[in-house]
Design an enzyme around this catalytic site. Sequence first.
Site, PDB file in Angstrom:
ATOM      1  N   TYR A 179     -10.237 -11.010  -6.846  1.00 46.82           N
ATOM      2  CA  TYR A 179      -9.255 -11.243  -7.741  1.00 46.82           C
ATOM      3  C   TYR A 179      -9.454 -12.309  -8.767  1.00 46.82           C
ATOM      4  O   TYR A 179      -8.967 -12.468  -9.757  1.00 46.82           O
ATOM      5  CB  TYR A 179      -7.920 -11.264  -7.267  1.00 46.82           C
ATOM      6  N   LYS A 197      -2.051  -2.518   7.544  1.00 47.24           N
ATOM      7  CA  LYS A 197      -3.598  -1.996   7.596  1.00 47.24           C
ATOM      8  C   LYS A 197      -3.968  -2.854   8.868  1.00 47.24           C
ATOM      9  O   LYS A 197      -3.497  -4.146   8.849  1.00 47.24           O
ATOM     10  CB  LYS A 197      -4.407  -2.298   6.651  1.00 47.24           C
ATOM     11  N   ARG A 223      -0.964  -2.731  -6.785  1.00 53.02           N
ATOM     12  CA  ARG A 223      -1.239  -3.760  -5.524  1.00 53.02           C
ATOM     13  C   ARG A 223      -2.437  -4.849  -6.186  1.00 53.02           C
ATOM     14  O   ARG A 223      -2.223  -5.895  -6.159  1.00 53.02           O
ATOM     15  CB  ARG A 223      -1.718  -3.109  -4.404  1.00 53.02           C
ATOM     16  N   HIS A 248      -2.587   2.258  -5.967  1.00 56.16           N
ATOM     17  CA  HIS A 248      -3.130   1.057  -5.529  1.00 56.16           C
ATOM     18  C   HIS A 248      -3.261   0.018  -6.796  1.00 56.16           C
ATOM     19  O   HIS A 248      -3.587  -1.122  -6.403  1.00 56.16           O
ATOM     20  CB  HIS A 248      -4.403   1.229  -4.739  1.00 56.16           C
ATOM     21  N   HIS A 304      -4.756  -9.119   4.034  1.00 58.62           N
ATOM     22  CA  HIS A 304      -6.024  -8.963   4.147  1.00 58.62           C
ATOM     23  C   HIS A 304      -6.668  -9.563   5.475  1.00 58.62           C
ATOM     24  O   HIS A 304      -6.271 -10.850   5.913  1.00 58.62           O
ATOM     25  CB  HIS A 304      -7.073  -9.578   2.987  1.00 58.62           C
ATOM     26  N   ARG A 354       0.759  -1.208  -0.137  1.00 53.96           N
ATOM     27  CA  ARG A 354       0.039  -0.056  -0.063  1.00 53.96           C
ATOM     28  C   ARG A 354       0.845   1.322   0.104  1.00 53.96           C
ATOM     29  O   ARG A 354       1.949   1.023   0.388  1.00 53.96           O
ATOM     30  CB  ARG A 354      -0.847   0.022   1.218  1.00 53.96           C
TER      31      ARG A 354
END
Length: 278
Positions: free
Chosen positions: A255, A145, A223, A220, A246, A120
């Site tokens: 994805y 994150k 990514r 982004h 995640h 990120r």
Amino acid sequence: MAGKSKSTLSNYARHLAKLAIHFNELPTLVDPDRINDYLHLVKRSHNTPSDSYFKFTVYALRFAYRIEGMKDKRIELPTIKRSKKLPVVLSKEEVRRLLKAPKLLKHRILIGLLYGCGLRCFEVRNLKIEDLDFDRKVLHVKDGKGKKDRYVPLADILIRGIKTYLESEQPIEWLFNSKGEQIIGRAGGDFDGRYSQRGVQWAVNEAKKKAGILKPMNVHTLRHTYATHLLEEGLDILTIKDLLGHECIDTTMIYLHVAQTEKYRAFSPLDRLYLSRK
């Protein structure tokens, strides 16, 4: 605080401040019915980009309620539907052009890390020299994150480039210092020696233009491209989830709708239309 970035917290604070000014009291003390009336007002407003403004108002309220231990009030707020738009993904040829585009080695390494490690924007800015492990060929991503750490593989070609960059630029502490980027750094927010968010965005955007990439893309996008390319190369979805950091597998599952694997590669009927002709 609570795993939120500084920019997110600042955004929440602005929306809560506007709520406080509107009601002339703390948002957490306002009656739920009045809050709902305010949210309807935000939705109808033509003076703001209502969709994103509305979302951040709700997110800010939810955050404030959670911090204050007012979980019962969360159910009063409307559910926000998540966007069903699929992410933009670059082709391998586009990534190659993007990596070659910048004049500065610093920017080539920056883009190489964003794509090659699936970072990120704030994660690449937070990288320190001590986070590089060339012997084990991994990068230690700290405080991602949700304040989660993770390790991601470092490609050999990226390791060689980083070593050259370290020898020539000799950065101190942060892998990407703001030396030579002071103007961009001040415009981008906190000026603490790290490369600014705006500086990263500028470097990627300039490379995009020089590479002749017409797709709408931002930092982004690299990514998204990282995850999609890994899936197309056969890596399993659970491993990709961990590499991306995640929290939930559902976030990674998007994805599957973008990747073109050999087993399930879609094709146009035009590709087959004339094959049956004798």
